[in-house]
Design a protein around this motif. Structure first.
Motif, PDB file in Angstrom:
ATOM      1  N   ILE A  39       0.859  -1.179   0.000  1.00 24.18           N
ATOM      2  CA  ILE A  39       0.000   0.000   0.000  1.00 24.18           C
ATOM      3  C   ILE A  39       0.896   1.229   0.000  1.00 24.18           C
ATOM      4  CG2 ILE A  39      -1.715   1.345   1.283  1.00 24.18           C
ATOM      5  CD1 ILE A  39      -2.947  -1.130   0.159  1.00 24.18           C
ATOM      6  N   GLU A  96      -8.427   1.034   0.588  1.00 24.05           N
ATOM      7  CA  GLU A  96      -7.956   2.099  -0.310  1.00 24.05           C
ATOM      8  C   GLU A  96      -9.132   2.911  -0.850  1.00 24.05           C
ATOM      9  OE1 GLU A  96      -6.359  -1.532  -2.321  1.00 24.05           O
ATOM     10  OE2 GLU A  96      -7.291  -1.363  -0.331  1.00 24.05           O
ATOM     11  N   SER A 102      -9.631   6.808  -0.020  1.00 23.41           N
ATOM     12  CA  SER A 102      -9.526   7.661  -1.216  1.00 23.41           C
ATOM     13  C   SER A 102     -10.779   8.511  -1.395  1.00 23.41           C
ATOM     14  CB  SER A 102      -9.316   6.808  -2.473  1.00 23.41           C
ATOM     15  OG  SER A 102      -8.069   6.165  -2.453  1.00 23.41           O
ATOM     16  N   GLU A 143      -2.940   4.083  -2.673  1.00 19.79           N
ATOM     17  CA  GLU A 143      -3.177   3.113  -3.735  1.00 19.79           C
ATOM     18  C   GLU A 143      -2.489   1.793  -3.395  1.00 19.79           C
ATOM     19  OE1 GLU A 143      -1.169   3.794  -7.495  1.00 19.79           O
ATOM     20  OE2 GLU A 143       0.165   5.238  -6.535  1.00 19.79           O
ATOM     21  N   ARG A 144      -2.997   0.741  -3.969  1.00 15.97           N
ATOM     22  CA  ARG A 144      -2.385  -0.579  -3.852  1.00 15.97           C
ATOM     23  C   ARG A 144      -1.509  -0.805  -5.064  1.00 15.97           C
ATOM     24  NH1 ARG A 144      -4.026  -5.796  -1.256  1.00 15.97           N
ATOM     25  NH2 ARG A 144      -5.509  -4.450  -0.164  1.00 15.97           N
TER      26      ARG A 144
END
Length: 424
Positions: free
Chosen positions: A4, A406, A410, A417-418
């Motif tokens: 991550i 995420e 977000s 973000e992954r």
């Protein structure tokens, strides 16, 4: 292997829906073994631990169907075709031991591997076994498996737990529903997940009184039937996301959460200078000005401060204006996140079961590694409040307990973000 990536420094604003409780669902799913009718669970979280429990139940002969993109589980155990819970599945998750009580109560025999899970200290199953023996079961540990039998069925009895155990309370609560006579569980766990399980079992026809207190009384019945039951909101996910605006700044409403689920934790947040407000749809948390105030935290069984929020709370206190102390009273090996937070500039000293955190003005992003489920999300939270970029590796732990982390962060303005690391 996934990581991550978090770029800190963004204030948060928005709403985060709280999923059904992982720990509640992991106890509710084995309850399906108590009846030959289907059990329907709504608001079920979509997590790897839930998939593991599904795999385990299917290995025992259950039929499990997912509806509405996994939010509804329908579990049918018309018959238990296999009474052995194999090591290959059970080793992945300690909650697997919860199939023992239901199988023993319904069919009088079960063989269950000793379980696995996060490496956060000893979590023995001796209280589960002691309780089942009080209900007339014969138990033998052989080759890493618990061999349990009660050929004439379980019988009611009094179980005095020498220490509070959520898992043992759940196992005994389920087993006692089909035992002959009355069972009394003393020094029982009081967690909302226990209350949720009791409500589900009662909907299935069980006779239970006292859930949510230290003494639970169960009058055994001859048969349970199917039911539909909504999984309670995840109080650990709720507490985790309450910390996000506290660390990053801003205001977030946690939809579906209830303050009563995390009252001791919410009190500590307010003591640290964070605003916590109940709303018509959930809980609103905000922090707009000034640094966090230092607080002392001691984990305890419910209704005390949850051990499953200790790592996340430590992330917040690394930014406090002063010295905080965290004392871990539940698990003896639960400060493995401290060295990783130190890599981000935190000042933490660990001595046995206590950690002293001297707050710093700011954290700095760094590559860090998750050591367990709650540690993984504590590092993500720290990244939200850090300067620069934080990369959290080994996030397979995260997927055991947090659904779409995420996406949820977000949506409130976090830059997260992954990323998938490709093998060389």
């Amino acid at each position: 292997m996934d990581s991550i990536l978090v770029r800190g420094g963004r204030r948060l604003a928005g709403r985060i829906p709280i999923s059904g409780a992982k720990n509640a669902c992991l106890a509710l799913m084995p309850a399906a073994l108590l009846t030959d009718d289907p059990l329907t669970l709504t608001n079920a979280p979509r997590l790897s631990d839930i998939r593991t429990m599904r795999q385990l139940l299917e290995s025992l002969g259950c039929e499990v169907a997912s509806l509405q993109a996994g939010g509804v589980l329908v579990i049918g155990a018309q018959e238990i075709a296999n009474h052995t819970a194999d090591y290959d599945i059970v080793r992945k998750m300690r909650a697997s031991i919860l199939v023992l009580g239901p199988m023993l109560a319904r069919d009088g025999h079960a063989v269950v591997s000793l379980p696995g899970g996060c490496a956060i200290g000893a979590r023995p199953v001796d209280l589960h076994l002691m309780g089942l023996e009080r209900l007339g079961a014969t138990l033998e540990l052989r080759d890493g498996y618990v061999h349990a039998s009660a050929p004439s069925g379980l019988r009611g009895g009094v179980v005095d737990f020498p220490m509070v155990s959520v898992g043992a309370t759940e196992n005994l609560l389920m087993a006692a529903t089909l035992a002959r006579g009355t069972t009394v569980l003393r020094n029982a766990a009081r967690e909302p997940e226990i209350v949720d399980l009791a409500r589900c079992l009662r909907a299935m026809g069980a006779q239970i009184a006292g859930e949510g207190t230290e003494t639970i009384e169960i009058e055994g019945v001859a048969r349970l039937h199917g039911a539909t039951h909504p999984v309670v909101a995840d109080r650990i996910e709720l507490g985790t996301y309450m910390l996000a605006p506290a660390i990053a700044g801003g205001e977030v409403e946690l939809v579906g959460g209830r303050r009563e689920l995390v009252a001791a934790f919410a009190d500590k947040l307010e003591e640290a200078g964070v605003s916590v407000e109940e709303t018509a749809e959930g809980v609103k948390v905000s922090r707009h000005n000034g640094r966090i105030l230092p607080v002392d935290v001691e984990t305890a069984p419910y209704p005390g401060f949850p051990t499953d929020l200790q790592a996340q709370m430590m992330a917040l206190l690394t930014l406090a204006d002063g010295v905080s102390r965290l004392e871990e009273r539940i698990f003896e090996n639960r400060f493995m996140h401290a060295p990783e937070l130190t890599r981000m500039g935190a000042r933490i000293e660990v001595h046995g079961g206590a950690a002293t955190v001297t707050g710093v003005e700011r954290l700095k992003g760094a590559p860090v590694m998750a050591t367990d489920l709650r540690a993984s999300v504590s590092l993500i939270l720290a990244g939200l409040g850090a300067e620069g970029e934080t990369r959290v590796a080994r996030v397979y732990h995260l997927d055991r307990g947090y659904e779409r982390v995420e996406e949820k962060l977000s949506a409130c303005g976090a830059e997260i973000e992954r990323v998938t690391e490709r093998a060389a």
